[in-house]
Structures are given as structure tokens and as C-alpha cells.
Design a protein around this motif. Structure first.
Motif, mmCIF file in Angstrom:
data_model
loop_
_atom_site.group_PDB
_atom_site.id
_atom_site.type_symbol
_atom_site.label_atom_id
_atom_site.label_comp_id
_atom_site.label_asym_id
_atom_site.label_seq_id
_atom_site.Cartn_x
_atom_site.Cartn_y
_atom_site.Cartn_z
ATOM 1 N N ASN A 24 0.819 -1.223 0.000
ATOM 2 C CA ASN A 24 0.000 0.000 0.000
ATOM 3 C C ASN A 24 0.847 1.265 0.000
ATOM 4 O OD1 ASN A 24 -2.502 -1.166 -0.161
ATOM 5 N ND2 ASN A 24 -2.828 -1.267 2.036
ATOM 6 N N TRP A 25 2.035 1.204 0.636
ATOM 7 C CA TRP A 25 2.920 2.374 0.611
ATOM 8 C C TRP A 25 3.290 2.717 -0.828
ATOM 9 C CZ3 TRP A 25 3.430 5.321 4.746
ATOM 10 C CH2 TRP A 25 3.282 4.754 6.026
ATOM 11 N N LEU A 48 9.994 1.238 -2.188
ATOM 12 C CA LEU A 48 8.860 0.814 -1.357
ATOM 13 C C LEU A 48 8.295 -0.517 -1.836
ATOM 14 C CD1 LEU A 48 7.025 4.246 -1.011
ATOM 15 C CD2 LEU A 48 8.363 3.073 0.741
ATOM 16 N N LEU A 49 8.368 -0.751 -3.156
ATOM 17 C CA LEU A 49 7.890 -2.016 -3.706
ATOM 18 C C LEU A 49 8.860 -3.147 -3.372
ATOM 19 C CD1 LEU A 49 5.983 -3.703 -5.465
ATOM 20 C CD2 LEU A 49 7.280 -2.931 -7.467
ATOM 21 N N LEU A 50 10.155 -2.887 -3.542
ATOM 22 C CA LEU A 50 11.166 -3.914 -3.298
ATOM 23 C C LEU A 50 11.244 -4.308 -1.823
ATOM 24 C CD1 LEU A 50 14.004 -2.560 -5.628
ATOM 25 C CD2 LEU A 50 12.402 -4.428 -6.090
ATOM 26 N N PRO A 54 7.958 -6.755 1.487
ATOM 27 C CA PRO A 54 7.846 -7.859 2.461
ATOM 28 C C PRO A 54 8.374 -7.496 3.848
ATOM 29 C CG PRO A 54 8.890 -8.575 0.405
ATOM 30 C CD PRO A 54 8.881 -7.079 0.395
ATOM 31 N N PHE A 55 9.113 -6.400 3.968
ATOM 32 C CA PHE A 55 9.790 -6.094 5.229
ATOM 33 C C PHE A 55 9.225 -4.876 5.958
ATOM 34 C CE2 PHE A 55 12.823 -7.558 1.938
ATOM 35 C CZ PHE A 55 13.024 -8.848 2.414
ATOM 36 N N ILE A 56 8.707 -3.904 5.203
ATOM 37 C CA ILE A 56 8.219 -2.685 5.854
ATOM 38 C C ILE A 56 6.877 -2.950 6.541
ATOM 39 C CG2 ILE A 56 9.419 -1.108 4.301
ATOM 40 C CD1 ILE A 56 6.876 -0.789 2.710
ATOM 41 N N PRO A 57 6.564 -2.213 7.616
ATOM 42 C CA PRO A 57 5.278 -2.421 8.310
ATOM 43 C C PRO A 57 4.116 -1.831 7.520
ATOM 44 C CG PRO A 57 6.471 -0.596 9.279
ATOM 45 C CD PRO A 57 7.409 -1.203 8.268
ATOM 46 N N ASP A 58 2.930 -2.248 7.891
ATOM 47 C CA ASP A 58 1.723 -1.709 7.267
ATOM 48 C C ASP A 58 1.478 -0.301 7.811
ATOM 49 O OD1 ASP A 58 -0.450 -1.569 5.670
ATOM 50 O OD2 ASP A 58 -1.589 -3.173 6.648
ATOM 51 N N PHE A 59 0.435 0.361 7.300
ATOM 52 C CA PHE A 59 0.109 1.704 7.767
ATOM 53 C C PHE A 59 -0.134 1.687 9.274
ATOM 54 C CE2 PHE A 59 -1.626 2.395 3.328
ATOM 55 C CZ PHE A 59 -0.539 3.178 2.935
ATOM 56 N N PRO A 60 0.406 2.685 9.998
ATOM 57 C CA PRO A 60 0.234 2.707 11.456
ATOM 58 C C PRO A 60 -1.214 2.941 11.886
ATOM 59 C CG PRO A 60 1.275 4.742 10.697
ATOM 60 C CD PRO A 60 1.233 3.804 9.519
#
Length: 208
Positions: free
Chosen positions: A68-69, A111-113, A116-122
Motif C-alpha cells: 500500500n505504501w 517501497l515495492l522492493l 515484504p519487510f516494511i510495516p503496514d500503515f500505522p
């Protein structure tokens, strides 16, 4: 089952249409070297990637992808540069804009790459702001093209104004899902309106 299938079908259609728009814009850019066509082509290419990323996030079950980011920021950046390209026809300005768009698009790809590692929207507020930004930018592009149509009254400016008006309404409908109980219905309806807007945009760049 059907409710889960509809968003995937819409994502596939949206990606196909945006790929065609990007291809047509790049083809015309190669012929007439108009920076605005390059900016439109790259913007549509990024938006096509966001649709495919959203499709992957919805269909892959073996891994969680927080796309989503990339989806919201990538689309907002794309619309921002389309709007900025309409502010001035100066060649030096357009050239700088092209270079900045390439840089910003590559940064958005990070952000796409890292999905799998970044968190979802806070929280929902962040999601609401990012979704609303797309509608605002499309409205701004619509007003730019409607101003061009009022002065020159060309078919191209009319079709472009119509397409971005539909896109802005589509994104607005998606945002309105936060105020209703049938969120999925509004999400799908917004995607359908956006699809009509993108098809109109494809007609505009095809007819010229």
C-alpha cells in the motif's frame, strides 16, 4: 469468493489499460520528443506497477506484502509530475522535471522492493490522507486541462480533462468508503470509475 475476485479482475484491467497508455505515450515521445509525453508515459508505467503490486499482495498467500505504501505514494508522485508538467512549457523546466520524475519514481520503487519487510500503515488516518491526495491531484490536473480547453477548445484537452475528472471522482469514491458500511462496494465502484477515466485517457493519447 466473488467479492475477492472482483478487485483482482479490476486490478488486471487497470494494469493493462495503463500499460497501453504508457506504451502509446512513449511511442509518441520517441516521434515528437515532447517531455510531457515522457512524463505521462512514466507516470502511467508506475501506476501500472502499483496495480500489479496490489494484485500480487491480494493473491499471494505464502508471503505478506505491504504494497500500500508503494500503491498510494507511487500513484501520488505520478499524478504530481503530470500536474507539474502542465504548469510551464519551458524546455529547461520540462527537462528538469523529467529528471526529477525518474529519481522520484526510482525512490518509490524502493517501497515495492521492500514490501515484504516494511510495516503496514500505522493507522487509518495515514491511509486516508494518502488516498485523498490522489483525488486532489487529479482534480488539479482536470482544472489545468479544462483551462486549456477553454482557451484552445481542442479535442485532446477535452478528453484529458474528462479522463482526470473521472479519475478524481473514482479516487473520491474510494475515500468515501470510510464513511459507509459497504466499504468493498465503494472500493470496487471507485475502481470502475477510474477504469472509465483511464480508458478515456487512452483514447485521448491515441487520437492525439
Amino acid at each position: 469468493m466473488i467479492s475477492a475476485l472482483i478487485p483482482n479482475i479490476l486490478a488486471i484491467i487497470l494494469s493493462i489499460v495503463t500499460i497501453f497508455i504508457a506504451g502509446r505515450a512513449f511511442y509518441l515521445y520517441a516521434r515528437i520528443r515532447s517531455p510531457r509525453l515522457f512524463i505521462l508515459g512514466l507516470a502511467m508505467a508506475v501506476i501500472a506497477l502499483t496495480a500489479l503490486a496490489d494484485l500480487a499482495a491480494n493473491t499471494l498467500t505464502s508471503i505478506t506484502l505491504h504494497t500500500n505504501w508503494f500503491l498510494y505514494i507511487g500513484q501520488a508522485v505520478s499524478f504530481l509530475f503530470i500536474f507539474l508538467s502542465l504548469l510551464s512549457g519551458n524546455e529547461e523546466y520540462q527537462g528538469k522535471l523529467m529528471r526529477w520524475q525518474i529519481i522520484c519514481s526510482l525512490l518509490a520503487l524502493i517501497l515495492l522492493l521492500t514490501a515484504p519487510f516494511i510495516p503496514d500503515f500505522p493507522n487509518v488516518a495515514v491511509k486516508f490522507v494518502l488516498r485523498s491526495t490522489r483525488a486532489v491531484l487529479c482534480f488539479a490536473i482536470f482544472f489545468s486541462y479544462i483551462a486549456a480547453f477553454m482557451s484552445k477548445q481542442t479535442r485532446f484537452s477535452f478528453l484529458m480533462a474528462t479522463s482526470f475528472l473521472l479519475l478524481s471522482f473514482g479516487y473520491l469514491i474510494i475515500v468515501l468508503q470510510y464513511s459507509v458500511t459497504s466499504a468493498t462496494l465503494f472500493d470496487n465502484l471507485g475502481d470502475i470509475v477510474r477504469m472509465v477515466g483511464l480508458i478515456t485517457l487512452l483514447i485521448a493519447v491515441t487520437l492525439g
